[in-house]
Each structure stands twice: as structure tokens, then as C-alpha cells.
Design a protein around this motif. Sequence first.
Motif, short mmCIF file in Angstrom:
data_model
loop_
_atom_site.label_atom_id
_atom_site.label_comp_id
_atom_site.label_asym_id
_atom_site.label_seq_id
_atom_site.Cartn_x
_atom_site.Cartn_y
_atom_site.Cartn_z
N GLN A 1 0.80 -1.23 0.00
CA GLN A 1 0.00 0.00 0.00
C GLN A 1 0.83 1.28 0.00
O GLN A 1 0.31 2.36 0.26
CB GLN A 1 -0.96 0.03 1.20
CG GLN A 1 -1.94 -1.13 1.24
CD GLN A 1 -2.94 -1.07 0.07
OE1 GLN A 1 -3.55 -0.05 -0.17
NE2 GLN A 1 -3.07 -2.17 -0.64
N ASN B 1 2.46 4.52 -1.40
CA ASN B 1 1.95 5.41 -2.45
C ASN B 1 3.09 5.88 -3.35
O ASN B 1 3.89 6.73 -2.98
CB ASN B 1 1.28 6.63 -1.79
CG ASN B 1 0.70 7.58 -2.82
OD1 ASN B 1 0.60 7.24 -4.00
ND2 ASN B 1 0.30 8.75 -2.38
N GLN C 1 3.11 9.87 -4.98
CA GLN C 1 3.69 11.06 -4.35
C GLN C 1 5.11 11.32 -4.87
O GLN C 1 5.60 12.45 -4.80
CB GLN C 1 3.72 10.90 -2.84
CG GLN C 1 4.65 9.80 -2.34
CD GLN C 1 4.60 9.66 -0.83
OE1 GLN C 1 3.81 10.31 -0.16
NE2 GLN C 1 5.45 8.79 -0.29
N ASN D 1 1.95 13.31 -7.58
CA ASN D 1 0.57 12.85 -7.71
C ASN D 1 -0.02 13.13 -9.09
O ASN D 1 -1.20 13.43 -9.24
CB ASN D 1 -0.31 13.51 -6.64
CG ASN D 1 0.15 13.16 -5.25
OD1 ASN D 1 0.24 11.99 -4.90
ND2 ASN D 1 0.47 14.16 -4.45
N PRO E 1 -3.70 3.67 -2.78
CA PRO E 1 -3.15 5.00 -3.11
C PRO E 1 -3.57 5.51 -4.48
O PRO E 1 -3.67 6.71 -4.67
CB PRO E 1 -1.63 4.79 -3.05
CG PRO E 1 -1.45 3.62 -2.15
CD PRO E 1 -2.63 2.74 -2.36
#
Length: 406
Positions: A334, A336, A339, A343, A365
Amino acid sequence: MSLLIPIEAFDNFKAVKDFPIADILPDTLPILIKAVKKLDEREELEPWLRAILADEAQTPHGPAEIVDIFTHQVSKGGLPGMAAFILKGKSFPTIKPADVAHQIYRLKNIGTLNFAIFAAPGTILDAAKEQFCTTCEEIGCYYSIFNAEDLVRLFVAYGFLCPRDANRIVRGRCTCGYSPTKRILNLLQKEALDELLLAHSSAQKSGLVVLPPGSGKTRIAAEDALAVNANCVLYIAHTHEILDVAQSEFEAKFGFKSVVRLEGSFSLDRLNRVNLSTIALLARHINKLSTGQFDYLVIDEFHHAAAKSYRRVLDKLNPAFLLGLTATPFRGDQQNILQLCNNTIIVQHALRFLTIGATVDRRHPLCEPPCPEFAVHTGSALCIMAGTSMRQNWRGVNSPLAPRGH
């Protein structure tokens, strides 16, 4: 004055000028001719020609489809016009007048016909040629006959066949290692490059391209890096096998002399315009890296970028533009990865299948952004989407990735 013109006269086929028949290896030419004579007019000749002619700004066909003839806009000397193609492939090793009489007759029924092309790798009997030429002269349209040698030059020039061994080129590279400089971009590649152009014009500093395996993500990186005139490119992957593919793609765009594989700490002192490296090498010699050293950074298999080794390299380099490539953006832990590229998703066509109204796992994410504003490049505009969920773009899931056989 005859209206007969050679294949080189068409703007759409100008790449054949780089492959005069005399420059093709004498030992390979007979094999290439044999290969084009095996092409089926419906399954290969027509799709390959359509791919070469493809222009998203144009409607490919004329006012109406004509039986056994396909039409498309072409141009000669910058002047556009409607062209009709009569194709005869492997089913017609010898083309007799009776084989094409109905198609030649139908040319007269195409309004505003400017060009007619008779493409056949087999032997066209003189009577069939005369029937075609006479009809085109009566209509008053330019016309051309593409024989086996013309088709060899065309399909070698546009990256369908290898000039070394006559094998078909798959995913931009022949098994012998040859990679053509002129290649047909598939639909997903074209969309990604359009969105990257938009990202650059919007002063975006990074972005993620999510496309299925085999869709040509590395070629997108090479095309875009050249388009923005990057001075010093760094391409990072976690295996040497991935670097092999990247090397052929970047050499095809930048030239052999501009691409180098980084093999040890000493190579970091002699950078080239395009530099290919494993993450392991960079992580071991991170002290050799400096901020701003590269103006275009590509990370393949970007889902690995959450690892500490990648993060350390990213923090050290701080490139002018970062492009992430992946087919599988989801991580089991999980973490992300979005980032890491501000994004921003440039384009996303993941091979996942959802039913309408299906529940999306918002804990992931990629479905719930860590910040209120989430930039997504889809379609023809850069949209800044607010909220906690991301609308997916599924338009291309069932789209053809490339012409058949290419």
C-alpha cells in the motif's frame, strides 16, 4: 504528360527515400521480396498501409466505402487529395485483368479521386497494368503501381520488416537486435505523447504513465525525451534485460553514439546524452551523483520506486523532469508511489476489468489521493480533480495497441 508517379512522390511515404533498393543487402533482398509476397491483402497489406497513413486529425475514408477498395487522404508535394488503394496479396501471385477489372471500374465511381495506387507484390500482367493506367488517365488522377521492391522499401522504412533478415519486427525490435528509426506509434503511445506535451506546456515536473505490458512505454520515453531536446537523460531499471530493450529504443531516436550503458563507477564520470543504468549501480555509487546532473529521468517499473534505494537516488538527483513507467502501479504494501511524481498521472490504461457501478477500494493509493488536489492527464486536457476518489480512464482498454503483425 503521364500522371504516373513513383512511391517517393507521396509525402505520406517519404521515409522510403532513406531505403533505396540499391542500399538493401543483395543477400537479404530476395528474402524480403519473398516475405512481402506472403502478405495477405486483408490481414497485413491493408492494416500496415492504414497504420502508415494514420492521422488522427483526418477521417481515414472517403464519403463511402467502395467494395474491395480502401480510400484515404494522402498528399503529394504538400497538396492533399483522396486516394484509392487496390491491393493484391499472397492470394494473387499473378494478377490478370479479370482479377482487378471490377476494382478498376469502381475507381470511376469515386467522386473527387485525386490518386489511385495499385499495390501488388506478385506479377502484374501487362494487360492488367494497361487497364489500370488507362482508366486513371481517363479519370485524370495521379496513379502509382507499388511492386514487390516498392513494398519492401516501404515496410522496411516504417519498421515492419527487418532489412537484415526479413523477419517481422515486434515491439520495435527484431530478434537480431535491429531497431528501426522510423516506427509506427500505436494508439496508446500517441495519446501518452500528446498528454506529455500538455504536461510540459503546463510546466509539470513529473508524471506517471500507466500502460499495459507490451504497449511500448519505453518508446514513449525515448520519443518524449527527444521531443523536449533533453541534454542528459538517465534511464533506470532494475534488470539488465530491461536495459537491453531501452538501449535499442533510445539508439533508434538519439543515435548509437549518444547512448551509453553505465557499467561501473568509472562510467559515471563519462556521461553521454542518454545514460542507461540499473538501480543497483546507482545506489552503490550514489556519492558520484549530483543534484541537477540529469534534466530528464526515466524510471521503468515505477512501482519499485517506493524502495529505499530508489528514493535515495531520487532525492539526490532532483531532475528537471521525472517520468515513471509501469503496467502494475499497485503495491501490496500500500505504499503510495504517486507522491514520488507529484501525484500526477500522465495517462492510465491499466488492464483491469470493472463492471459499471463496481466498488473501488478507496484504501489504495491510486484510488484515494493523499492530498485534496490530484492531477490526472486524460483525454485532451489536464484536469485538477478535487476530492478523495479518482475517476479512471478506461477508453483504451479494448483499443488495438498496434497494427496486426507489427
